[in-house]
Design an enzyme around this catalytic site. Structure first.
Site, PDB file in Angstrom:
ATOM      1  N   LEU A  65       8.836  51.627 -24.690  1.00 51.96           N
ATOM      2  CA  LEU A  65       9.605  52.018 -23.722  1.00 51.96           C
ATOM      3  C   LEU A  65       9.970  53.388 -23.887  1.00 51.96           C
ATOM      4  CD1 LEU A  65      11.215  48.337 -23.752  1.00 51.96           C
ATOM      5  CD2 LEU A  65      10.179  49.500 -21.886  1.00 51.96           C
ATOM      6  N   PRO A  66      10.845  54.010 -23.121  1.00 50.69           N
ATOM      7  CA  PRO A  66      11.334  55.439 -23.409  1.00 50.69           C
ATOM      8  C   PRO A  66      12.183  55.503 -24.546  1.00 50.69           C
ATOM      9  CG  PRO A  66      11.581  55.008 -20.929  1.00 50.69           C
ATOM     10  CD  PRO A  66      11.057  53.751 -21.918  1.00 50.69           C
ATOM     11  N   THR A  96       9.439  55.103 -29.569  1.00 51.16           N
ATOM     12  CA  THR A  96      10.179  56.062 -30.574  1.00 51.16           C
ATOM     13  C   THR A  96      11.902  56.099 -30.083  1.00 51.16           C
ATOM     14  OG1 THR A  96       8.143  57.614 -30.805  1.00 51.16           O
ATOM     15  CG2 THR A  96      10.402  58.500 -31.475  1.00 51.16           C
ATOM     16  N   LYS A 171       8.479  58.688 -38.011  1.00 51.86           N
ATOM     17  CA  LYS A 171       8.169  59.288 -36.718  1.00 51.86           C
ATOM     18  C   LYS A 171       9.039  60.547 -36.399  1.00 51.86           C
ATOM     19  CE  LYS A 171       6.410  59.700 -32.649  1.00 51.86           C
ATOM     20  NZ  LYS A 171       5.297  60.147 -32.375  1.00 51.86           N
TER      21      LYS A 171
HETATM   22  P1  NAD Z   1       6.742  56.895 -20.042  1.00 54.90           P
HETATM   23  O1  NAD Z   1       7.938  57.171 -19.459  1.00 54.90           O
HETATM   24  O2  NAD Z   1       5.446  57.342 -19.501  1.00 54.90           O
HETATM   25  O3  NAD Z   1       6.687  55.114 -20.057  1.00 54.90           O
HETATM   26  C1  NAD Z   1       7.796  54.406 -20.294  1.00 54.90           C
HETATM   27  C2  NAD Z   1       7.510  53.081 -19.257  1.00 54.90           C
HETATM   28  O4  NAD Z   1       8.592  51.990 -19.556  1.00 54.90           O
HETATM   29  C3  NAD Z   1       7.402  53.391 -17.738  1.00 54.90           C
HETATM   30  O5  NAD Z   1       6.522  52.977 -17.215  1.00 54.90           O
HETATM   31  C4  NAD Z   1       8.930  52.842 -17.266  1.00 54.90           C
HETATM   32  O6  NAD Z   1       8.695  52.172 -16.145  1.00 54.90           O
HETATM   33  C5  NAD Z   1       8.845  51.517 -18.436  1.00 54.90           C
HETATM   34  N1  NAD Z   1      10.392  50.996 -18.408  1.00 54.90           N
HETATM   35  C6  NAD Z   1      11.423  51.443 -18.677  1.00 54.90           C
HETATM   36  N2  NAD Z   1      12.332  50.882 -18.598  1.00 54.90           N
HETATM   37  C7  NAD Z   1      11.843  49.543 -18.604  1.00 54.90           C
HETATM   38  C8  NAD Z   1      12.174  48.124 -18.296  1.00 54.90           C
HETATM   39  N3  NAD Z   1      13.636  47.876 -18.374  1.00 54.90           N
HETATM   40  N4  NAD Z   1      11.297  47.243 -18.141  1.00 54.90           N
HETATM   41  C9  NAD Z   1      10.130  47.203 -18.071  1.00 54.90           C
HETATM   42  N5  NAD Z   1       9.623  48.481 -17.995  1.00 54.90           N
HETATM   43  C10 NAD Z   1      10.414  49.657 -18.313  1.00 54.90           C
HETATM   44  O7  NAD Z   1       6.608  57.229 -21.456  1.00 54.90           O
HETATM   45  P2  NAD Z   1       5.820  57.373 -22.696  1.00 54.90           P
HETATM   46  O8  NAD Z   1       5.106  58.695 -22.747  1.00 54.90           O
HETATM   47  O9  NAD Z   1       4.495  56.227 -22.584  1.00 54.90           O
HETATM   48  O10 NAD Z   1       6.329  57.048 -24.059  1.00 54.90           O
HETATM   49  C11 NAD Z   1       6.939  55.605 -24.454  1.00 54.90           C
HETATM   50  C12 NAD Z   1       7.339  55.895 -25.895  1.00 54.90           C
HETATM   51  O11 NAD Z   1       6.159  56.146 -26.687  1.00 54.90           O
HETATM   52  C13 NAD Z   1       8.623  56.910 -25.843  1.00 54.90           C
HETATM   53  O12 NAD Z   1       9.596  56.358 -26.767  1.00 54.90           O
HETATM   54  C14 NAD Z   1       7.789  58.035 -26.529  1.00 54.90           C
HETATM   55  O13 NAD Z   1       8.869  59.007 -27.268  1.00 54.90           O
HETATM   56  C15 NAD Z   1       6.930  57.461 -27.534  1.00 54.90           C
HETATM   57  N6  NAD Z   1       5.504  58.358 -27.571  1.00 54.90           N
HETATM   58  C16 NAD Z   1       5.180  59.052 -26.517  1.00 54.90           C
HETATM   59  C17 NAD Z   1       4.074  59.881 -26.803  1.00 54.90           C
HETATM   60  C18 NAD Z   1       3.280  60.563 -25.795  1.00 54.90           C
HETATM   61  O14 NAD Z   1       2.238  61.513 -25.862  1.00 54.90           O
HETATM   62  N7  NAD Z   1       3.634  60.534 -24.238  1.00 54.90           N
HETATM   63  C19 NAD Z   1       3.366  59.916 -28.080  1.00 54.90           C
HETATM   64  C20 NAD Z   1       3.939  59.265 -29.075  1.00 54.90           C
HETATM   65  C21 NAD Z   1       4.979  58.363 -28.824  1.00 54.90           C
END
Ligand code: NAD
Length: 296
Positions: A65-66, A96, A171
């Site tokens: 999740l975000p 994260t 992280k």
């Molecule tokens: P993203 O915004 O693409 O995905 C998050 C998902 O969570 C979305 O699809 C959203 O609809 C869903 N969501 C939000 N609230 C929700 C709820 N109440 N119930 C169900 N689903 C819900 O973000 P991401 O890029 O996939 O990143 C996710 C996590 O991973 C973050 O914490 C980010 O910091 C970490 N991260 C991302 C990357 C990257 O390269 N994108 C790399 C390492 C870590």
């Protein structure tokens, strides 16, 4: 093979859930975005209608999740994971988030008899798709051993960092280094431009010299040298600048509460704030080249 609930199917969670399904696990997936849910179904997961449905009766629940508020809500909120999870189920939060929320949600899970690991990842969207993520894990050793086979189907390395919150600490330290090194690489390309040194030449030299780093050789912020880098797709993410700013703010908060000085982290957070406030938050974080590279 395990019966797994997976909640949060975005840029990272989508391909991670797909890899679990491809490895033969039964994956019950949920996201508030219908498009994300449809993509997970196409990739072999069963689409659940709610968080509670995704978590009900599963041996393992994974969340991606975000930010901390989403994690607290998904586990502790009305109709959240705690409302329906099986006794003794293992929870793995790969998001994260801030260390305090990670520890408090893990504490609340422990009160209900569930182990909850913080297991944030490194490797980006490409690593999520290829199943080559690195997991940095905080929590009890026996829960980490239970998690290893599941994490192993999404990544290449699982490192037990310590007790609850230690994965998040590792992280945010990693992303502090990443942001500072990315800004340094952008500054160097901007300077080379002004001094008349070809970008490809700078890349060829520095990638074999002591300035070598992941931001340069795997994620080069100027188009050309690294084909897979977002710079070749007009900085489509990838890892958004907004997410990087979130992590830098987490690092600043953690540094302040620990009494640690983080002057370069503070500068990086200020630069990413300027970049995001100028309307670039949804770009990949390497897009800061457009601001830094041109300004030098
Ligand atoms: P993203 O915004 O693409 O995905 C998050 C998902 O969570 C979305 O699809 C959203 O609809 C869903 N969501 C939000 N609230 C929700 C709820 N109440 N119930 C169900 N689903 C819900 O973000 P991401 O890029 O996939 O990143 C996710 C996590 O991973 C973050 O914490 C980010 O910091 C970490 N991260 C991302 C990357 C990257 O390269 N994108 C790399 C390492 C870590």
């Amino acid at each position: 093979m395990a019966d797994i609930g997976f909640i949060g199917l975005g840029n990272m969670g989508g391909p991670m859930a797909a890899n679990l399904a491809a490895a033969g696990h039964a994956v019950s997936a949920f996201d508030i975005s219908q498009a994300a849910l449809d993509a997970a179904r196409d990739a072999g997961a069963a689409a659940a209608g709610s968080i509670a449905e995704a978590a009900r009766g599963r041996e393992v629940v994974v969340t991606m999740l975000p930010a901390g508020a989403h994690v607290a809500e998904v586990y502790r909120g009305d109709g959240g994971v705690f409302s329906s999870a099986a006794p003794g189920a293992l929870f793995i939060d790969c998001s994260t988030i801030d260390v305090d929320t990670a520890r408090s949600v893990a504490g609340a899970a422990a009160d209900g008899g569930w182990p909850l690991l913080d297991a944030p990842v490194s490797g980006g969207v490409a690593g999520a798709a290829a199943g080559t993520l690195t997991f940095m894990v905080g929590g009890e050793a026996d829960a980490v051993e239970r998690a290893r086979p599941v994490l192993g189907d999404m990544g290449k390395a699982v490192v037990h960092a310590g007790s609850s919150g230690a994965g998040q600490t590792a992280k945010i330290c990693n992303n502090l280094i990443l942001a500072v090194s990315m800004i340094g690489v952008c500054e160097a390309f901007g300077m080379a431009d002004r001094l008349g040194l070809e970008r490809q030449t700078l890349f060829d030299i520095v990638s074999k010299a002591t300035g070598q780093c992941w931001a340069l050789t795997s994620y080069c912020p100027v188009p050309g040298p690294v084909e897979a880098a977002p710079s070749n797709r007009d900085y489509a993410p990838g890892f958004t600048a907004e997410m990087m700013l979130k992590d830098l703010r987490l690092a600043q908060g953690a540094a302040a509460s620990a009494g640690a000085a983080s002057p370069l982290g503070a500068e990086a957070a200020a630069l990413y704030t300027l970049f995001c406030n100028a309307g670039n938050g949804a770009d990949d974080f390497s897009g800061i080249m457009k601001m830094i590279g041109q300004g030098t």
